[in-house]
Design a protein around this motif. Structure first.
Motif, mmCIF file in Angstrom:
data_model
loop_
_atom_site.group_PDB
_atom_site.id
_atom_site.type_symbol
_atom_site.label_atom_id
_atom_site.label_comp_id
_atom_site.label_asym_id
_atom_site.label_seq_id
_atom_site.Cartn_x
_atom_site.Cartn_y
_atom_site.Cartn_z
ATOM 1 N N ASN A 1 -2.120 -6.688 -3.861
ATOM 2 C CA ASN A 1 -1.427 -5.490 -3.406
ATOM 3 C C ASN A 1 -1.374 -5.471 -1.888
ATOM 4 O O ASN A 1 -2.324 -5.880 -1.228
ATOM 5 C CB ASN A 1 -2.186 -4.243 -3.863
ATOM 6 N N PRO A 2 -0.266 -4.976 -1.320
ATOM 7 C CA PRO A 2 -0.229 -4.855 0.139
ATOM 8 C C PRO A 2 -1.218 -3.791 0.622
ATOM 9 O O PRO A 2 -1.474 -2.807 -0.063
ATOM 10 C CB PRO A 2 1.210 -4.430 0.426
ATOM 11 N N ASN A 3 -1.782 -4.039 1.810
ATOM 12 C CA ASN A 3 -2.726 -3.089 2.408
ATOM 13 C C ASN A 3 -2.016 -2.184 3.405
ATOM 14 O O ASN A 3 -1.419 -2.662 4.365
ATOM 15 C CB ASN A 3 -3.832 -3.837 3.162
ATOM 16 N N ASP B 1 0.580 -0.168 -6.691
ATOM 17 C CA ASP B 1 1.599 -0.524 -5.705
ATOM 18 C C ASP B 1 0.981 -1.023 -4.397
ATOM 19 O O ASP B 1 1.541 -1.902 -3.736
ATOM 20 C CB ASP B 1 2.483 0.686 -5.398
ATOM 21 N N ALA B 2 -0.120 -0.406 -3.995
ATOM 22 C CA ALA B 2 -0.691 -0.741 -2.681
ATOM 23 C C ALA B 2 -2.128 -0.244 -2.587
ATOM 24 O O ALA B 2 -2.538 0.638 -3.339
ATOM 25 C CB ALA B 2 0.142 -0.090 -1.566
ATOM 26 N N ASN B 3 -2.877 -0.870 -1.668
ATOM 27 C CA ASN B 3 -4.188 -0.324 -1.294
ATOM 28 C C ASN B 3 -3.999 0.518 -0.038
ATOM 29 O O ASN B 3 -3.577 -0.006 0.995
ATOM 30 C CB ASN B 3 -5.179 -1.436 -0.944
ATOM 31 N N ILE B 4 -4.315 1.790 -0.139
ATOM 32 C CA ILE B 4 -4.143 2.667 1.017
ATOM 33 C C ILE B 4 -5.524 3.003 1.577
ATOM 34 O O ILE B 4 -6.416 3.397 0.825
ATOM 35 C CB ILE B 4 -3.423 3.977 0.627
ATOM 36 N N THR B 5 -5.684 2.829 2.877
ATOM 37 C CA THR B 5 -6.968 3.167 3.509
ATOM 38 C C THR B 5 -6.722 4.100 4.685
ATOM 39 O O THR B 5 -5.892 3.810 5.557
ATOM 40 C CB THR B 5 -7.683 1.893 4.012
ATOM 41 N N ASP C 1 -1.185 -4.886 5.982
ATOM 42 C CA ASP C 1 0.205 -5.346 5.921
ATOM 43 C C ASP C 1 1.096 -4.338 6.625
ATOM 44 O O ASP C 1 2.037 -4.692 7.311
ATOM 45 C CB ASP C 1 0.615 -5.539 4.463
ATOM 46 N N TYR C 2 0.764 -3.054 6.436
ATOM 47 C CA TYR C 2 1.446 -1.992 7.171
ATOM 48 C C TYR C 2 0.401 -1.129 7.852
ATOM 49 O O TYR C 2 -0.594 -0.750 7.232
ATOM 50 C CB TYR C 2 2.286 -1.107 6.229
ATOM 51 N N LEU C 3 0.646 -0.856 9.111
ATOM 52 C CA LEU C 3 -0.292 -0.015 9.852
ATOM 53 C C LEU C 3 0.416 1.260 10.298
ATOM 54 O O LEU C 3 1.558 1.206 10.772
ATOM 55 C CB LEU C 3 -0.806 -0.772 11.094
ATOM 56 N N VAL C 4 -0.258 2.391 10.146
ATOM 57 C CA VAL C 4 0.257 3.655 10.669
ATOM 58 C C VAL C 4 -0.743 4.145 11.721
ATOM 59 O O VAL C 4 -1.921 4.347 11.429
ATOM 60 C CB VAL C 4 0.403 4.717 9.550
ATOM 61 N N ILE D 1 7.464 -1.118 0.293
ATOM 62 C CA ILE D 1 6.535 -1.636 -0.725
ATOM 63 C C ILE D 1 7.290 -1.941 -2.013
ATOM 64 O O ILE D 1 7.026 -2.919 -2.705
ATOM 65 C CB ILE D 1 5.429 -0.586 -1.002
ATOM 66 N N LYS D 2 8.282 -1.093 -2.287
ATOM 67 C CA LYS D 2 9.068 -1.279 -3.509
ATOM 68 C C LYS D 2 10.218 -2.264 -3.290
ATOM 69 O O LYS D 2 11.102 -2.394 -4.138
ATOM 70 C CB LYS D 2 9.579 0.075 -4.009
#
Lengths: 406, 406
Positions: free
Chosen positions: A3-5, A30-34, A101-104, A335-336
């Motif tokens: 899964n994307p992080n 769908d993703a790992n959200i941290t 994979d994606y940073l906010v 992600i989708k």
């Protein structure tokens, strides 16, 4: 099948809203959200001035992150970010490291002190639960000391607020309500206490409608606030503030200076190699970094321009929340597998500034002006709307401002 | 036809009770009575430790003088005594001068610091409304600061109380109740906070029954109080306290030292030419000065000996109140031409020390020991009895401790 992080830095308005929106739009596979945050709680920065004045308890302002973030869908890491390594797609924490994979980035603001001598060392800022309750206690401690000294010091009773922008005005409004209570508590005559607002611009609330500004100043002056408009702060020491107005230097004996006249983006982002302007990172129309397309920036760290006025949008809660909603939608799309992500379009609904608990001014929708009770009520509506959006009716009931007639 | 002038200095237990009793026994044409006090209020010194810990608001402890003194019979002068001129039968105030035919000195106590280096400059004492609420705010301010510093300082969270006598024990008992609340308020883990009681004598509560002392220490230790018994304080600085125990020196990092280990009579009396022993003036059996027969001394400024033990009576509220009653009766007799005035005979009813709001120890009547709830209840009975005597049922209802089951 990895899964994307998605890693979200900061649980301020921008960060926590991104997390809450993503947990709704993405499934657990769908993703790992941290979500990473220094404290276990989110707080409403726009209420901190009330905590600092002592008119609202800070537990009303903060919200336990686990009360609004579903920890079976979002990992919560309580830690402090020490640096971002965008080339390696990593974030370094005091006690660990995260890959993304994606940073906010929603790391918020810090005070900009413009190199004014002594300001950084001697002034307070209203930027966290910790700093707000320290201001409350600092003022109270000085009041408590006043009658214990053979030669009472006026510096203990002069409170100077630097800046008559939004925060400065709202803070002196709360102080005007609070000071009479403190005078009673510590047996100090009200007339010995001064609340002084020092503003460098030629007007209070620059950018606001002049009629509203006049209303605000009259309301505050009637409750004992003094304004020094067009006055540049030159120096702050432990027990005085020096300013210059009309080419005259003046000193105020004070050991309580609260600086509310300038913010910049969190300097950690700039130090991590992002190009910045006063700490704010210029972003693409979809809020992605111009340098790193896997990094979104929300809230006070992001610099976007209002095309109509050609000036940057101010760093407000309203815009941070809208940025978060836009970013959560865009990340969900990516992600989708949908690359057609949307540009950010702010939808400014208006601005209301409180002048203490029973007065306010504001502009809503199409330049309709509000004064007094209707503005106070509108301010509460805006605050309550946010709580409803963030945590549903249960959060609204717990933390909302529901006393419309007080 | 000049009425004699009675001047009463101080509105502590001794002074105010003298005034209240005299206003009952003398008619308006018998004498001019003048009560002088620094503040507009009387306060119950024996409750100040609760105000200092923050477990009781100081407005519960203080009583407006005009609520208990009938100002059509007693003149109230709010002023500070600067000296007494007994040869000229005058009292000098900051803003005036008074002549007297009879003088009652009830100027109370001050801290005795025995020349311990730094103690006077750096320690707090619990001796007035002003000093008690300053201690409350000082502790709270340090808790507020703790989480605002990059390197949190343990000195902010270590509270040292000098002396395990009556006041010291009662104060740590209140702190033990208060600290968990402060920890919650400022997000500080309870185990980081230390409450340390340092006593030079070989036991806590010297003079008390050993079984009661053991009960008290167990109760307090169970709530996190540390005792250093047989420990001499050697030095106090801004951020540490040094003591010596078993010939070992030890340091505690602290910026909160509360000194509750020694009192002496108000030094102003000695400075006015009265012979004194640690500030306390030896008096005749009827409480008149041995040097000036028109001067009565009541409360902590008076030194009288218990003939049985050959030791001075301790400076307590109970004795001050009884001295005041005796003195008021004697002055009324003198005014009415009766020279057969009565010697003072203390009637000791017992002693109760609280250990926080829900525990206490005591000895009442003929050495009956009390523990726990019954001692707590007895303490309230004693306090309420005083209020009834001073201001009748209305004062009892306003300021009494009526919550026997809490």
């Amino acid at each position: 099948m990895n899964n994307p992080n998605i890693v979200i830095l900061g649980a301020g308005y921008g960060g926590i809203m991104t997390a809450v929106k993503l947990q709704k739009s993405l499934g657990p596979n769908d993703a790992n959200i941290t979500l990473v945050n220094k404290h276990s709680y989110h707080y409403q920065t726009t209420w901190l001035h009330e905590n600092a004045a002592g008119t609202l308890h800070h537990d009303r302002t903060r919200i336990n992150i686990k009360d609004v973030v579903n920890t079976s869908q979002v990992n919560f890491v309580q830690d402090t970010v020490t640096s971002i390594l965008p080339e390696e797609k990593k974030v370094v924490l005091e006690n660990g490291e995260l890959s993304y994979d994606y940073l906010v980035i929603g790391l918020g603001f810090e005070a900009a002190t413009f190199g004014i001598p002594g300001l950084k060392e001697n002034a307070f800022t209203i930027n966290s639960i910790n700093s707000a309750r320290l201001i409350r206690q600092h003022i109270e401690y000085n009041f408590a000391k006043y009658n214990n000294e053979a030669n009472p010091k006026e510096e203990r009773l002069n409170i100077v607020v630097g800046g008559a922008g939004f925060t400065g005005i709202e803070f002196v409004g709360e102080l005007a309500n609070r000071i009479p209570e403190l005078c009673k508590e510590y047996d100090i005559p009200r007339e010995k206490v001064r609340i002084i607002n020092v503003e460098a611009a030629p007007t209070a609330l620059p950018g606001f409608d002049p009629e509203l500004v006049e209303y605000a100043m009259n309301s505050l002056e009637a409750r004992g606030v003094e304004f020094k408009i067009g006055a540049m702060i030159k120096e702050v020491t432990e027990n005085k503030l020096v300013f210059e107005k009309d080419e005259q230097r003046e000193e105020i004996a004070t050991n309580t200076v609260v600086w509310a006249a300038g913010v910049r983006g969190n300097s950690l982002v700039e130090e991590s190699g992002f190009e910045a302007n006063r700490g704010r990172i210029p972003v693409e129309a979809d809020l992605r970094s111009k340098q790193y397309s896997d990094v979104f920036i929300v809230g006070d760290c992001a610099l976007i321009f209002n095309e109509e006025t050609e000036r940057p949008y101010p760093p407000t809660a309203q815009i941070a929340i809208q940025m978060a909603e836009n970013t959560a939608e865009n990340i969900a799309k990516l992600i989708k597998g949908d690359d057609h992500i949307e540009p950010f379009k702010p939808d400014l609904k208006g601005t209301v500034a409180s002048l203490g608990h029973n007065d306010a001014i504001g502009v809503v929708f199409d330049d309709k002006k509000l004064f007094g009770w209707s503005a106070t009520a509108m301010k509460k509506v805006i605050d309550n709307r946010y709580l409803l959006k963030l945590g549903g009716p249960s959060l609204l009931l717990k933390k909302g401002k529901l006393n419309f007639f007080k």
